[in-house]
Design a protein around this motif. Structure first.
Motif, PDB file in Angstrom:
ATOM      1  N   LEU A  76      29.600  12.036  19.272  1.00  0.00           N
ATOM      2  CA  LEU A  76      28.452  11.944  20.185  1.00  0.00           C
ATOM      3  C   LEU A  76      27.240  12.724  19.681  1.00  0.00           C
ATOM      4  O   LEU A  76      26.204  12.736  20.336  1.00  0.00           O
ATOM      5  N   ARG A  77      27.376  13.392  18.524  1.00  0.00           N
ATOM      6  CA  ARG A  77      26.316  14.253  17.984  1.00  0.00           C
ATOM      7  C   ARG A  77      25.948  15.355  18.969  1.00  0.00           C
ATOM      8  O   ARG A  77      24.774  15.659  19.198  1.00  0.00           O
ATOM      9  N   GLY A  78      26.997  15.927  19.546  1.00  0.00           N
ATOM     10  CA  GLY A  78      26.808  17.036  20.466  1.00  0.00           C
ATOM     11  C   GLY A  78      27.166  18.348  19.797  1.00  0.00           C
ATOM     12  O   GLY A  78      27.613  18.383  18.645  1.00  0.00           O
ATOM     13  N   ASN A  79      26.983  19.434  20.516  1.00  0.00           N
ATOM     14  CA  ASN A  79      27.288  20.760  20.011  1.00  0.00           C
ATOM     15  C   ASN A  79      28.798  21.000  20.086  1.00  0.00           C
ATOM     16  O   ASN A  79      29.379  20.951  21.172  1.00  0.00           O
ATOM     17  N   VAL A  80      29.411  21.279  18.946  1.00  0.00           N
ATOM     18  CA  VAL A  80      30.864  21.431  18.888  1.00  0.00           C
ATOM     19  C   VAL A  80      31.317  22.669  19.647  1.00  0.00           C
ATOM     20  O   VAL A  80      32.321  22.628  20.381  1.00  0.00           O
ATOM     21  N   LEU A  81      30.598  23.784  19.505  1.00  0.00           N
ATOM     22  CA  LEU A  81      30.988  25.004  20.214  1.00  0.00           C
ATOM     23  C   LEU A  81      30.895  24.805  21.723  1.00  0.00           C
ATOM     24  O   LEU A  81      31.749  25.293  22.476  1.00  0.00           O
ATOM     25  N   ALA A  82      29.886  24.066  22.184  1.00  0.00           N
ATOM     26  CA  ALA A  82      29.781  23.759  23.615  1.00  0.00           C
ATOM     27  C   ALA A  82      30.985  22.946  24.076  1.00  0.00           C
ATOM     28  O   ALA A  82      31.505  23.149  25.183  1.00  0.00           O
ATOM     29  N   ALA A  83      31.429  22.022  23.235  1.00  0.00           N
ATOM     30  CA  ALA A  83      32.608  21.212  23.575  1.00  0.00           C
ATOM     31  C   ALA A  83      33.853  22.085  23.686  1.00  0.00           C
ATOM     32  O   ALA A  83      34.655  21.934  24.615  1.00  0.00           O
ATOM     33  N   LEU A  84      34.025  23.016  22.741  1.00  0.00           N
ATOM     34  CA  LEU A  84      35.200  23.892  22.770  1.00  0.00           C
ATOM     35  C   LEU A  84      35.176  24.789  24.000  1.00  0.00           C
ATOM     36  O   LEU A  84      36.197  24.968  24.670  1.00  0.00           O
ATOM     37  N   LEU A  85      34.006  25.355  24.313  1.00  0.00           N
ATOM     38  CA  LEU A  85      33.898  26.213  25.493  1.00  0.00           C
ATOM     39  C   LEU A  85      34.154  25.428  26.778  1.00  0.00           C
ATOM     40  O   LEU A  85      34.755  25.948  27.728  1.00  0.00           O
ATOM     41  N   SER A  86      33.727  24.174  26.801  1.00  0.00           N
ATOM     42  CA  SER A  86      33.846  23.368  28.021  1.00  0.00           C
ATOM     43  C   SER A  86      35.268  22.903  28.290  1.00  0.00           C
ATOM     44  O   SER A  86      35.560  22.434  29.403  1.00  0.00           O
ATOM     45  N   THR A  87      36.161  23.019  27.303  1.00  0.00           N
ATOM     46  CA  THR A  87      37.562  22.676  27.575  1.00  0.00           C
ATOM     47  C   THR A  87      38.187  23.648  28.569  1.00  0.00           C
ATOM     48  O   THR A  87      39.245  23.350  29.136  1.00  0.00           O
ATOM     49  N   PHE A  88      37.525  24.811  28.800  1.00  0.00           N
ATOM     50  CA  PHE A  88      38.033  25.739  29.804  1.00  0.00           C
ATOM     51  C   PHE A  88      37.788  25.225  31.217  1.00  0.00           C
ATOM     52  O   PHE A  88      38.182  25.883  32.187  1.00  0.00           O
ATOM     53  N   PHE A  89      37.139  24.064  31.333  1.00  0.00           N
ATOM     54  CA  PHE A  89      37.086  23.371  32.625  1.00  0.00           C
ATOM     55  C   PHE A  89      38.511  23.065  33.085  1.00  0.00           C
ATOM     56  O   PHE A  89      38.796  23.023  34.285  1.00  0.00           O
ATOM     57  N   GLY A  90      39.382  22.835  32.110  1.00  0.00           N
ATOM     58  CA  GLY A  90      40.801  22.665  32.399  1.00  0.00           C
ATOM     59  C   GLY A  90      41.490  24.012  32.342  1.00  0.00           C
ATOM     60  O   GLY A  90      41.502  24.665  31.300  1.00  0.00           O
ATOM     61  N   ASN A  91      42.038  24.458  33.439  1.00  0.00           N
ATOM     62  CA  ASN A  91      42.716  25.753  33.523  1.00  0.00           C
ATOM     63  C   ASN A  91      43.796  25.647  34.595  1.00  0.00           C
ATOM     64  O   ASN A  91      43.909  24.614  35.263  1.00  0.00           O
ATOM     65  N   PRO A  92      44.612  26.684  34.769  1.00  0.00           N
ATOM     66  CA  PRO A  92      45.689  26.585  35.760  1.00  0.00           C
ATOM     67  C   PRO A  92      45.236  26.245  37.171  1.00  0.00           C
ATOM     68  O   PRO A  92      46.042  25.760  37.977  1.00  0.00           O
ATOM     69  N   LEU A  93      43.957  26.473  37.491  1.00  0.00           N
ATOM     70  CA  LEU A  93      43.468  26.147  38.829  1.00  0.00           C
ATOM     71  C   LEU A  93      43.059  24.682  38.959  1.00  0.00           C
ATOM     72  O   LEU A  93      43.012  24.147  40.072  1.00  0.00           O
ATOM     73  N   THR A  94      42.746  24.032  37.840  1.00  0.00           N
ATOM     74  CA  THR A  94      42.233  22.660  37.900  1.00  0.00           C
ATOM     75  C   THR A  94      43.185  21.625  37.325  1.00  0.00           C
ATOM     76  O   THR A  94      43.009  20.437  37.578  1.00  0.00           O
ATOM     77  N   TYR A  95      44.178  22.053  36.537  1.00  0.00           N
ATOM     78  CA  TYR A  95      45.036  21.064  35.888  1.00  0.00           C
ATOM     79  C   TYR A  95      45.867  20.241  36.868  1.00  0.00           C
ATOM     80  O   TYR A  95      46.163  19.078  36.605  1.00  0.00           O
ATOM     81  N   VAL A  96      46.231  20.830  37.994  1.00  0.00           N
ATOM     82  CA  VAL A  96      47.006  20.058  38.984  1.00  0.00           C
ATOM     83  C   VAL A  96      46.173  18.922  39.570  1.00  0.00           C
ATOM     84  O   VAL A  96      46.594  17.753  39.532  1.00  0.00           O
ATOM     85  N   PRO A  97      44.957  19.189  40.122  1.00  0.00           N
ATOM     86  CA  PRO A  97      44.156  18.059  40.624  1.00  0.00           C
ATOM     87  C   PRO A  97      43.751  17.084  39.523  1.00  0.00           C
ATOM     88  O   PRO A  97      43.678  15.876  39.774  1.00  0.00           O
ATOM     89  N   ILE A  98      43.499  17.585  38.306  1.00  0.00           N
ATOM     90  CA  ILE A  98      43.170  16.682  37.197  1.00  0.00           C
ATOM     91  C   ILE A  98      44.346  15.759  36.906  1.00  0.00           C
ATOM     92  O   ILE A  98      44.190  14.538  36.762  1.00  0.00           O
ATOM     93  N   GLY A  99      45.537  16.341  36.826  1.00  0.00           N
ATOM     94  CA  GLY A  99      46.727  15.543  36.543  1.00  0.00           C
ATOM     95  C   GLY A  99      47.024  14.528  37.630  1.00  0.00           C
ATOM     96  O   GLY A  99      47.367  13.378  37.351  1.00  0.00           O
ATOM     97  N   VAL A 100      46.878  14.950  38.891  1.00  0.00           N
ATOM     98  CA  VAL A 100      47.129  14.036  40.018  1.00  0.00           C
ATOM     99  C   VAL A 100      46.142  12.874  39.983  1.00  0.00           C
ATOM    100  O   VAL A 100      46.530  11.702  40.138  1.00  0.00           O
ATOM    101  N   ALA A 101      44.853  13.185  39.748  1.00  0.00           N
ATOM    102  CA  ALA A 101      43.836  12.124  39.709  1.00  0.00           C
ATOM    103  C   ALA A 101      44.103  11.154  38.561  1.00  0.00           C
ATOM    104  O   ALA A 101      44.002   9.927  38.732  1.00  0.00           O
ATOM    105  N   ALA A 102      44.452  11.691  37.385  1.00  0.00           N
ATOM    106  CA  ALA A 102      44.703  10.837  36.225  1.00  0.00           C
ATOM    107  C   ALA A 102      45.939   9.971  36.434  1.00  0.00           C
ATOM    108  O   ALA A 102      45.925   8.765  36.146  1.00  0.00           O
TER     109      ALA A 102
END
Length: 216
Positions: A76-102
């Motif tokens: 996507l020609r985006g910032n790689v470090l921003a992408a790596l930092l943004s993976t913390f959107f997934g964490n023990p508090l959000t993985y359950v609703p993410i998994g259920v939705a998926a």
């Protein structure tokens, strides 16, 4: 070694801090936001990186999210470090609703095509994970013992968990990633403009003081 911790953390403490970091996830989120704002890249490239990282958290490639996010950011020609930092959107508090939705979206899409999983038993999700892991280990040992490999539980895991998760994560992942993109773009733009203004003001003040000193 210079950077080696002097106090060796017990294993249980490492696990606890993975699930709940020091200061809580709120503090961790503020740190990530601060780092994203200060990245030396145009706002649209940082926002694309955020899109890549958030979308990646809706994929079932656990353990490879950094690789997937970085690859998607490069595409996507985006910032790689921003992408790596943004993976913390997934964490023990959000993985359950993410998994259920998926998973729910995946089952819905597959049922629409008449390809929904037809489980022979009704074991839970955790049990499917454990059985698949057991199959992996047993088949690895079979390479050295000559036993016959059995992929039954892995096939069940792929059909009933991994594939529905992979397909179902696309829609909620795209929606969430787009929301984060359009929220972050103006915020990062405003932050960078404000920072540039502060730097220009500081530089002008220094020039003024230097001119006054020369005048004396």
């Amino acid at each position: 070694m210079v950077f080696k911790r002097r106090d060796r953390r017990p294993f249980w403490r490492i696990i606890v801090e993975l699930l709940w970091p020091r200061g809580g996830w709120g503090r961790a989120a503020r740190y990530v936001r601060h780092r994203l704002n200060r990245l030396p890249d145009p706002p649209h490239r940082i926002a694309r990186g955020i899109f890549a990282g958030v979308f990646t958290t809706f994929t079932p490639f656990y353990g490879m999210h950094f690789v997937v996010a970085a690859t998607l950011a490069l595409i996507l020609r985006g910032n790689v470090l921003a992408a790596l930092l943004s993976t913390f959107f997934g964490n023990p508090l959000t993985y359950v609703p993410i998994g259920v939705a998926a998973m729910k979206t995946g089952y819905w899409l597959l049922d629409m095509e008449g390809r929904g999983p037809r489980p022979e038993d009704h074991t839970g999700l955790v049990e499917k994970f454990l059985r698949a892991g057991s199959d992996l280990w047993d088949n690895l040992m079979a390479l050295f013992t000559g036993r016959e490999a059995d992929w039954t539980h892995l096939n069940v895991f792929y059909d009933e968990v991994f594939f529905p998760y992979m397909i179902g994560g696309i829609i909620p992942g795209m929606i969430t990633a787009l929301v984060m993109y359009y929220l972050s773009l103006p915020l990062i733009t405003a932050y960078q403009n404000r920072r540039k203004g502060a730097l220009k003001k500081k530089l002008a003040t220094l020039k003024k003081k230097k001119a006054e000193s020369h005048a004396k």
